[in-house]
Design an enzyme around this catalytic site. Structure first.
Site, PDB file in Angstrom:
ATOM      1  N   GLY A 105      36.343  37.996  44.830  1.00 21.76           N
ATOM      2  CA  GLY A 105      36.519  36.894  45.764  1.00 21.76           C
ATOM      3  C   GLY A 105      36.576  37.356  47.209  1.00 21.76           C
ATOM      4  CE  LYS A 142      41.655  43.799  47.704  1.00 19.31           C
ATOM      5  NZ  LYS A 142      42.582  44.490  46.808  1.00 19.31           N
ATOM      6  CG  ASP A 194      41.545  33.946  53.387  1.00 24.36           C
ATOM      7  OD1 ASP A 194      41.464  34.734  52.418  1.00 24.36           O
ATOM      8  OD2 ASP A 194      42.448  34.018  54.241  1.00 24.36           O
ATOM      9  N   GLY A 195      38.731  34.861  51.271  1.00 25.44           N
ATOM     10  CA  GLY A 195      37.901  36.068  51.216  1.00 25.44           C
ATOM     11  C   GLY A 195      38.401  37.196  52.098  1.00 25.44           C
ATOM     12  NE  ARG A 250      36.833  44.324  39.087  1.00 23.28           N
ATOM     13  CZ  ARG A 250      37.829  44.441  39.954  1.00 23.28           C
ATOM     14  NH1 ARG A 250      39.014  43.987  39.642  1.00 23.28           N
ATOM     15  NH2 ARG A 250      37.626  44.984  41.134  1.00 23.28           N
ATOM     16  CG  ASP A 303      41.512  39.654  36.768  1.00 25.61           C
ATOM     17  OD1 ASP A 303      42.325  39.249  35.926  1.00 25.61           O
ATOM     18  OD2 ASP A 303      41.731  39.608  37.989  1.00 25.61           O
ATOM     19  CG  ASP A 351      41.512  44.887  41.931  1.00 21.06           C
ATOM     20  OD1 ASP A 351      40.739  45.675  42.506  1.00 21.06           O
ATOM     21  OD2 ASP A 351      41.159  43.780  41.506  1.00 21.06           O
TER      22      ASP A 351
HETATM   23  P1  AMP Z   1      43.967  40.119  42.173  1.00 14.64           P
HETATM   24  O1  AMP Z   1      44.757  39.838  40.932  1.00 14.64           O
HETATM   25  O2  AMP Z   1      44.787  40.179  43.428  1.00 14.64           O
HETATM   26  O3  AMP Z   1      43.131  41.348  42.030  1.00 14.64           O
HETATM   27  O4  AMP Z   1      42.990  38.873  42.425  1.00 14.64           O
HETATM   28  C1  AMP Z   1      42.649  37.902  41.450  1.00 14.64           C
HETATM   29  C2  AMP Z   1      41.386  37.148  41.844  1.00 14.64           C
HETATM   30  O5  AMP Z   1      41.590  36.424  43.058  1.00 14.64           O
HETATM   31  C3  AMP Z   1      40.189  38.041  42.086  1.00 14.64           C
HETATM   32  O6  AMP Z   1      39.058  37.345  41.628  1.00 14.64           O
HETATM   33  C4  AMP Z   1      40.171  38.179  43.589  1.00 14.64           C
HETATM   34  O7  AMP Z   1      38.901  38.478  44.088  1.00 14.64           O
HETATM   35  C5  AMP Z   1      40.631  36.807  44.022  1.00 14.64           C
HETATM   36  N1  AMP Z   1      41.276  36.803  45.360  1.00 14.64           N
HETATM   37  C6  AMP Z   1      42.485  37.294  45.695  1.00 14.64           C
HETATM   38  N2  AMP Z   1      42.734  37.104  47.016  1.00 14.64           N
HETATM   39  C7  AMP Z   1      41.654  36.463  47.521  1.00 14.64           C
HETATM   40  C8  AMP Z   1      41.298  35.980  48.818  1.00 14.64           C
HETATM   41  N3  AMP Z   1      42.108  36.097  49.857  1.00 14.64           N
HETATM   42  N4  AMP Z   1      40.094  35.385  48.949  1.00 14.64           N
HETATM   43  C9  AMP Z   1      39.266  35.241  47.903  1.00 14.64           C
HETATM   44  N5  AMP Z   1      39.541  35.658  46.662  1.00 14.64           N
HETATM   45  C10 AMP Z   1      40.722  36.262  46.464  1.00 14.64           C
HETATM   46 MG    MG Z   2      41.786  41.916  41.038  1.00 19.03          MG
END
Ligand code: AMP
Ligand code: MG
Length: 479
Positions: free
Chosen positions: A91, A107, A119-120, A177, A246, A256
């Protein structure tokens, strides 16, 4: 080589288009360099002088993209806190090329097809945490993704408070993953799943390529690597915080970095993720969760591998693969070279003792590395030394069965039990300074992270017990 001369490839793009989406980075405003790691830059053949090359910041920010690279984000699914999400994906991460076996990602580069409602972006705090901790883990001998550099910006992000946007350039031998396999299995894309598996074998298990039983052996090795990884996490006192499928690496890497934490005082039940109210991902639960996650992986592979064989492997994981991996690393921490039946009891007893003693986990093992029969230095660390006294009786008996000289044992233990780990309070302090434009502490921690076993007199204070009030800091998921 300079950035202009590096030769990147994008092997992942040979997979079906369902596995990724082409993504253009959205640059941050007024980007500036926060830190550059010459050790990791070297791994991709990048000159260490690149720290001063303006192109470096442009590269992280996505305004310079090497001509042979078409940036993309990867698609995956996953079980988040036990619930299946059919499509997650990168994301906020964008793949920007592969070189020397390292897959590079930025990232925090803005929205992708998989951003959903978010917001990416990535904040300065979370980016500094990932940048420093991944390096610390590597030097502690724990398989991990790594990072090359980090930039900050003026972009405002809405988090718990207003934060500024950052981008970390991270690198890994694999970004695949457990959830990548789950994604294709869920949609019954079995040919694509097979192609993914072949890709992963080539990338991370190349010795299996021509094996007639390669898919089962691949699964068996993922199980083995996961056992080794989690045993190391437990032995060093690392809590990941978000062990969703994931976030589980198919190559057995720490992946992550979110609300992670090193243990301060030992606490089996410690939950570092504020969002994790039920304590699903507590320190003590990590081995059980890894088993659960491996089960979910196996459920995504029946089109390639006989179910019964996978179930047997999973049973073995619980019964002896993980327990043996854990006992082996703990034996090393205790300076034991011989294998004795009683070691399991000695180690289980130690875990209970540490829990009752209220004692800094890292400092305990570092002090134990100097142990010569004099118990006072250890007692001084504990709020409650009584259980420790009883355990040391067991330890003395066990040590008497060893043949190795005391000095050799101490030397080996000092190479196994770190003097320095990055505790959350240390990262917090570095982040507060960085937000005010002072990146010197980030550099200090990067240095400490790369020398965990050394005596560093100027940084002695970072090896001491964490001050009351700063112990076992918890963090929320959103970053
Ligand atoms: P994580 O468990 O933090 O690794 O993230 C879980 C999911 O949420 C993954 O698909 C990430 O890419 C997405 N994600 C986390 N934070 C953001 C963000 N600020 N913008 C877009 N996608 C996010
Ligand atoms: Mg993740």
């Amino acid at each position: 080589m300079t950035l202009n001369n590096l030769n990147f490839q994008t092997p992942y793009l040979k997979l079906d288009e369902e596995c990724y989406a082409f993504t253009n980075p959205t640059p941050l405003d007024a980007p500036y360099l926060i830190s550059f790691n010459p050790l990791t830059a070297k791994l991709i053949g990048l000159d260490t002088q690149s720290a001063t090359d303006p192109l470096l910041v442009s590269w992280l920010n996505g305004t310079f993209i090497p001509k042979e690279v078409r940036p993309f984000s990867m698609c995956y699914a996953g079980h988040q806190f036990g619930h299946y999400a059919t499509r997650l994906g990168d994301g906020r991460a964008i793949n920007v090329g592969t070189i020397n076996g390292w897959n590079l990602q930025t990232k925090g580069s803005g929205e992708t097809l998989y951003s959903r409602m978010a917001d990416g972006r990535a904040s300065i705090p979370s980016s500094i945490r990932e940048y420093l901790m991944s390096e610390a883990m590597h030097h502690l001998g724990i398989p991990s993704t790594r990072a090359i550099a980090i930039i900050g910006s003026e972009n405002k992000l809405l988090r718990n408070t207003i934060e500024r946007g950052a981008i970390v350039m991270r690198m890994s031998p694999s970004w695949v993953r457990f959830g990548t396999f789950q994604y294709l299995h869920h949609f019954q894309e079995y040919d694509k799943l097979k192609a993914l598996c072949d890709y992963v074998i080539l990338e991370s298990y190349p010795h299996l390529q021509n094996d007639a039983d390669k898919y089962f052996k691949f699964f068996a090795e993922v199980v083995e690597r996961t056992a080794q990884l989690i045993a190391r996490w437990q032995s060093i006192g690392f809590c990941h915080g978000v062990m969703n499928t994931d976030n589980m690496s198919i190559a057995g890497l720490t992946l992550d970095y979110g609300p992670f934490s090193m243990l301060d005082d030992f606490d089996f039940g410690f939950v570092c993720n504020k969002t994790d109210k039920a304590g699903r991902y507590s320190y003590g639960e990590q081995p059980n969760i890894s088993y659960w996650n491996l089960t979910k992986l196996s459920e995504a592979l029946p089109s390639l591998i006989d179910k019964k064989r996978m179930v047997q492997k999973l049973d073995d994981y619980g019964e002896f693969i993980y327990p043996n991996a854990y006992i082996e690393v703990m034996r090393k921490k205790l300076g034991l070279t011989l294998i004795k039946e009683s070691d399991k009891t000695l180690i289980t007893n130690l875990v209970g003792t540490l829990q009752d003693a209220y004692i800094d986990y890292t400092l305990f093992f570092r002090t134990l590395s100097h142990y010569d029969g004099e118990r006072m230095p250890l007692f001084e660390l504990a709020m409650n030394p009584v259980p420790l006294d009883a355990w040391l009786n067991l330890y003395d008996t066990r040590l008497s069965q060893e043949t190795q000289a005391l000095e050799i044992r101490q030397k080996n233990m000092l190479q196994t039990n770190p003097k320095y780990v990055l505790k959350n309070y240390m990262l917090e302090e570095a982040i507060v300074l960085a937000k005010s434009g002072d990146f010197s502490r980030v550099e200090t921690l990067l240095y400490i992270a790369s020398h965990p076993f050394d005596e560093l007199p100027e940084f002695e204070h970072f090896s001491q017990e964490t001050e009351e009030g700063y112990k076992n800091i918890t963090l929320a998921c959103s970053s």
